[in-house]
Scaffold this active site. Structure first.
Site, PDB file in Angstrom:
ATOM      1  N   ASP A 100     -22.456 -22.935  11.719  1.00 28.74           N
ATOM      2  CA  ASP A 100     -23.349 -21.780  12.095  1.00 28.74           C
ATOM      3  C   ASP A 100     -22.585 -20.571  13.009  1.00 28.74           C
ATOM      4  OD1 ASP A 100     -24.822 -23.520  11.043  1.00 28.74           O
ATOM      5  OD2 ASP A 100     -26.126 -23.649  12.550  1.00 28.74           O
ATOM      6  N   TRP A 124     -18.358 -31.811   9.231  1.00 31.42           N
ATOM      7  CA  TRP A 124     -19.369 -31.889  10.566  1.00 31.42           C
ATOM      8  C   TRP A 124     -19.389 -33.029  11.260  1.00 31.42           C
ATOM      9  CZ3 TRP A 124     -23.503 -33.815  12.554  1.00 31.42           C
ATOM     10  CH2 TRP A 124     -24.366 -33.062  13.312  1.00 31.42           C
ATOM     11  N   ASP A 224     -32.474 -23.974  17.465  1.00 28.59           N
ATOM     12  CA  ASP A 224     -31.791 -22.788  17.292  1.00 28.59           C
ATOM     13  C   ASP A 224     -32.529 -21.601  18.055  1.00 28.59           C
ATOM     14  OD1 ASP A 224     -30.295 -24.334  15.581  1.00 28.59           O
ATOM     15  OD2 ASP A 224     -31.130 -23.475  13.927  1.00 28.59           O
ATOM     16  N   GLU A 278     -34.232 -22.722   9.928  1.00 31.72           N
ATOM     17  CA  GLU A 278     -33.276 -22.775  10.655  1.00 31.72           C
ATOM     18  C   GLU A 278     -32.819 -21.406  11.280  1.00 31.72           C
ATOM     19  OE1 GLU A 278     -30.744 -25.345   8.304  1.00 31.72           O
ATOM     20  OE2 GLU A 278     -30.930 -26.802   9.556  1.00 31.72           O
TER      21      GLU A 278
HETATM   22  O1  LIG Z   1     -24.546 -27.854  13.342  1.00 34.29           O
HETATM   23  C1  LIG Z   1     -25.915 -27.802  13.798  1.00 34.29           C
HETATM   24  C2  LIG Z   1     -26.496 -26.699  13.313  1.00 34.29           C
HETATM   25  O2  LIG Z   1     -26.588 -26.484  12.043  1.00 34.29           O
HETATM   26  C3  LIG Z   1     -28.026 -26.261  11.516  1.00 34.29           C
HETATM   27  C4  LIG Z   1     -28.086 -25.177  10.350  1.00 34.29           C
HETATM   28  O3  LIG Z   1     -26.718 -25.244   9.500  1.00 34.29           O
HETATM   29  O4  LIG Z   1     -28.493 -27.406  11.002  1.00 34.29           O
HETATM   30  C5  LIG Z   1     -28.004 -28.247  10.238  1.00 34.29           C
HETATM   31  C6  LIG Z   1     -28.225 -29.810  10.560  1.00 34.29           C
HETATM   32  O5  LIG Z   1     -27.656 -30.731   9.458  1.00 34.29           O
HETATM   33  C7  LIG Z   1     -26.311 -31.112   9.834  1.00 34.29           C
HETATM   34  O6  LIG Z   1     -26.276 -32.215  10.435  1.00 34.29           O
HETATM   35  C8  LIG Z   1     -26.547 -33.344   9.527  1.00 34.29           C
HETATM   36  C9  LIG Z   1     -26.645 -34.751  10.178  1.00 34.29           C
HETATM   37  O7  LIG Z   1     -27.369 -34.844  11.082  1.00 34.29           O
HETATM   38  C10 LIG Z   1     -25.687 -33.236   8.327  1.00 34.29           C
HETATM   39  O8  LIG Z   1     -26.146 -34.446   7.284  1.00 34.29           O
HETATM   40  C11 LIG Z   1     -25.918 -32.083   7.653  1.00 34.29           C
HETATM   41  O9  LIG Z   1     -24.768 -31.960   6.443  1.00 34.29           O
HETATM   42  C12 LIG Z   1     -25.376 -31.059   8.634  1.00 34.29           C
HETATM   43  O10 LIG Z   1     -25.668 -29.685   7.999  1.00 34.29           O
HETATM   44  O11 LIG Z   1     -28.019 -30.226  11.815  1.00 34.29           O
HETATM   45  C13 LIG Z   1     -28.912 -30.776  12.493  1.00 34.29           C
HETATM   46  C14 LIG Z   1     -28.390 -31.713  13.342  1.00 34.29           C
HETATM   47  O12 LIG Z   1     -27.789 -32.789  12.857  1.00 34.29           O
HETATM   48  C15 LIG Z   1     -29.889 -31.074  11.397  1.00 34.29           C
HETATM   49  O13 LIG Z   1     -31.129 -31.327  11.950  1.00 34.29           O
HETATM   50  C16 LIG Z   1     -29.735 -30.008  10.537  1.00 34.29           C
HETATM   51  O14 LIG Z   1     -30.092 -30.214   9.117  1.00 34.29           O
HETATM   52  C17 LIG Z   1     -28.695 -25.749  12.690  1.00 34.29           C
HETATM   53  O15 LIG Z   1     -30.034 -25.748  12.619  1.00 34.29           O
HETATM   54  C18 LIG Z   1     -28.173 -26.590  13.737  1.00 34.29           C
HETATM   55  O16 LIG Z   1     -28.442 -26.037  14.877  1.00 34.29           O
END
Ligand SMILES: OC[C@H]1O[C@@](CO)(OC[C@@]2(O[C@H]3O[C@H](CO)[C@@H](O)[C@H](O)[C@H]3O)O[C@H](CO)[C@@H](O)[C@@H]2O)[C@@H](O)[C@@H]1O
Length: 613
Positions: A100, A124, A224, A278
């Site tokens: 992001d 990630w 966020d 998000e």
């Molecule tokens: O980088 C975190 C920010 O990214 C956002 C939106 O892109 O949330 C993505 C999110 O998922 C990531 O983490 C997962 C592991 O926990 C992973 O499985 C997935 O593929 C990734 O995209 O990151 C948070 C925290 O982990 C999770 O709740 C989300 O689904 C944004 O909202 C976050 O700030």
């Protein structure tokens, strides 16, 4: 403008029919002598070929010439293919993984871009705030990482957030800390030295976290935080995305000191069945001109946009409506185009976007991340993953009133060179024409298409259910489409990415115009997305059909009707790369000819480097 060579039709090449197969060669019985001579010739030829092959591969490990009876083509090594995929004028750091965009801001003549960044691997993890600066949003300096996970409240990641520049020049960041138990806590940080134009050093606030999850909200459904703005009543506000059950929502907070935040009882807005919102973004757009508005703008002649990113779906949705700052409520203009169920910022790959109000040029610019769709193994081999779109200005489409216009920042045009113009090329039904433009991997293309009006009126074929995503792509022929451009195509059309219009006449006599990108044959190798992207695009009575394409190695950005509908794709050709990448015009409609006019520029590479201190 240079005068291009005349066009030549490709003879006997398959059109855009992915069911096309060359007929098997005919076999005949030959006399014994002829067979022996042929055998000896074959053996000699084989050895000669092997020697040439070995010499060539020793001299140049990257390119091997392969000859078949009809034509020669080039087969690229895996290493060459992966290195070709790196973009030339799209933002990406030297290595590893970005996600992001976070907290863009303008300070002392520099545009600052922060972003979710893994400094250690192209996947990630270890989420930190990467940091780059630019004077023009095209050429970038990569700076040291601004914030990394160090504290109990962000040890599993310094997640997404925003920055705020206060009228007195103070700057702070709000971000989500991912704690050890993965609960999402809101935190504050600030640059150490405001007189540093590059804002290199950041310090986390001592009393972090400043906000814990409110009752009734899941510990991992709360993240966020947005830029803080001041309403017409003088109150300062911040919003965050969340969900209750399956209802996505925007929570609103008030603050008097930018550190303590009070949650309002009611969300700004919510929509059932849209899941977690998000990276919510909220900003005003002008009903009267294209000048962008600062967050504080409020009153008549203004609409407000909510943008949310649908968790797990990779889609950014927006909706245009009216903001009532006194009650902290927002209402969509059209409930059918509400947040998460109506319009998307981009119908391809584009996610977690974040906008910046540019005080220098009075415009709003947005970036999203454009993820990879090939395998993680490829990402690991390349050493990087994910790129950003070229920054896009956002204005209200005052002609339709229903759409936003997303359009590449004007600065990208400074990379244009060797422009060529092609005027009124007649495309008969079923034709495909190569455009002789030289290398076709870094391009800016503006094309208009004129459909034969008589054919449009005469056609009796109707299709009320056509949709890009459910179609067979450019191979599916209708009376009035598809027609457009095939980018990153090899000379034999075994790989190609068609970007096109498809006009469907409706039973009620009207027409709907679709703008699509067909990724079904973009790559002969692995691509996790063998899909057709796209959606409808409004075309007003006095308008021509226009598209603009930015082609930059593995990314293709397509903008229809000035940016009313946008499609971004990642493509990974194996043959249509380097000098083998070609550009074709095509009309695969059955019932109309089409006249195409184009301007095509080669694009120079942007300068994206580490900043040297
Ligand atoms: O980088 C975190 C920010 O990214 C956002 C939106 O892109 O949330 C993505 C999110 O998922 C990531 O983490 C997962 C592991 O926990 C992973 O499985 C997935 O593929 C990734 O995209 O990151 C948070 C925290 O982990 C999770 O709740 C989300 O689904 C944004 O909202 C976050 O700030």
């Amino acid at each position: 403008m240079q005068t291009p060579e005349p066009f030549t039709h490709l003879e006997h090449e398959p059109l855009l029919d992915h069911h096309h197969h060359h007929p098997p060669p005919q076999t005949t019985t030959k006399p014994l002598f002829t067979r022996v001579v042929s055998g000896v010739t074959f053996v000699l030829f084989f050895f000669a070929f092997a020697i040439v092959f070995i010499v060539l591969t020793q001299q140049n490990s990257s390119v091997r010439i392969v000859t078949n009876s009809e034509k020669s083509f080039v087969r690229y090594s895996q290493a060459d293919r992966l290195s070709w995929e790196r973009t030339a004028f799209h933002f990406q750091p030297a290595k590893n993984f970005i996600y992001d965009p976070n907290g863009p801001l303008f300070h002392m003549g520099w545009y600052h871009l922060f972003y979710q960044y893994n400094p250690y691997a192209p996947v990630w993890g270890n989420m930190s705030w990467g940091h780059s600066v630019s004077k023009d949003m095209i050429n970038w300096y990569e700076l040291p990482v601004a914030m990394v996970p160090t504290k109990w409240y962000d040890i599993e990641g310094v997640l997404s957030g925003s920055t705020t520049v206060l009228p007195n020049g103070q700057i702070f960041a709000l971000y989500t800390g991912n704690a050890k138990d993965f609960s999402q806590l809101q935190c504050k940080a600030a640059p150490v030295n405001l007189s540093d134009p590059l804002l290199i050093e950041w310090v986390k606030y001592d009393d972090n976290p400043i906000l814990y999850t409110p009752p009734g909200i899941g510990l991992m459904d709360y993240r966020d935080p947005s830029t803080v703005w001041t309403g017409p009543d003088g109150k300062h506000r911040m919003i965050m995305g969340s969900k209750r059950g399956n209802t996505g929502m925007v929570l609103v907070y008030h603050t008097t000191d930018y550190t303590n935040y009070e949650l309002l009882d009611e969300p700004l807005h919510s929509v059932p069945n849209t899941d977690m919102w998000e990276c919510v973004d909220f900003y005003p757009v002008s009903l009267t001109n294209d000048s962008a508005l600062d967050m504080a703008a409020y009153g008549s002649g203004i609409k407000h946009v909510i943008k949310e990113s649908w968790e797990g779906h990779g889609m950014d949705w927006y909706s245009i409506g009216t903001y009532d700052a006194i009650n902290d409520k927002w209402t969509p203009d059209n409930p059918e185009l509400d947040v998460g169920i109506g319009l998307r910022c981009d119908y391809g790959k584009f996610f977690a976007s974040k906008s910046l109000y540019d005080p220098l040029k009075k415009r709003r610019i947005t970036w999203g991340y454009v993820g990879e769709s090939d395998s993680v193994d490829q990402d690991l081999s390349r050493g990087w993953a994910t790129v950003y779109n070229v920054g896009r200005t956002i204005v209200l489409d005052r002609k339709t009133g229903t759409h936003l216009l997303h359009w590449p920042v004007e600065e990208v045009e400074s990379l244009r060179y060797n422009g060529q113009e092609f005027k009124e090329i007649e495309l008969e039904p079923g034709s495909i024409i190569p455009l002789d433009i030289g290398t076709a991997t870094q391009l800016d293309i503006v094309a208009t298409f004129e459909v034969d009006q008589a054919a449009l009126n005469a056609t009796s074929e109707t299709d009320d259910i056509y949709g890009c995503t459910t179609s067979l792509g450019a191979a599916q022929r209708g009376s009035l489409g598809p027609f457009g451009l095939a980018v990153l195509a090899d000379g034999t059309l075994s790989e190609l990415t068609p970007v096109y219009f498809y006009i469907a006449k409706k039973a009620d006599g009207g027409v709907s115009t679709h703008f699509c990108t067909d990724k079904l044959r973009s790559s002969l190798d692995y691509d996790g997305e063998r899909v057709v992207y796209g959606s409808t695009v409004p075309v007003l009575d006095d308008e021509e059909l226009t598209m603009r394409l930015l082609v930059d190695h593995s990314i293709v950005e397509g903008f229809a009707q000035g940016g009313r509908t946008v499609i971004t794709s990642r493509v990974y050709p194996t043959k249509a790369i380097y000098e083998q990448a070609k550009l074709f015009l095509f009309n695969n409609a059955t019932g109309t000819s089409v006249k195409a006019s184009l301007k095509i520029w080669q694009m120079a590479s942007a300068q994206i480097h580490q900043y040297s201190f």
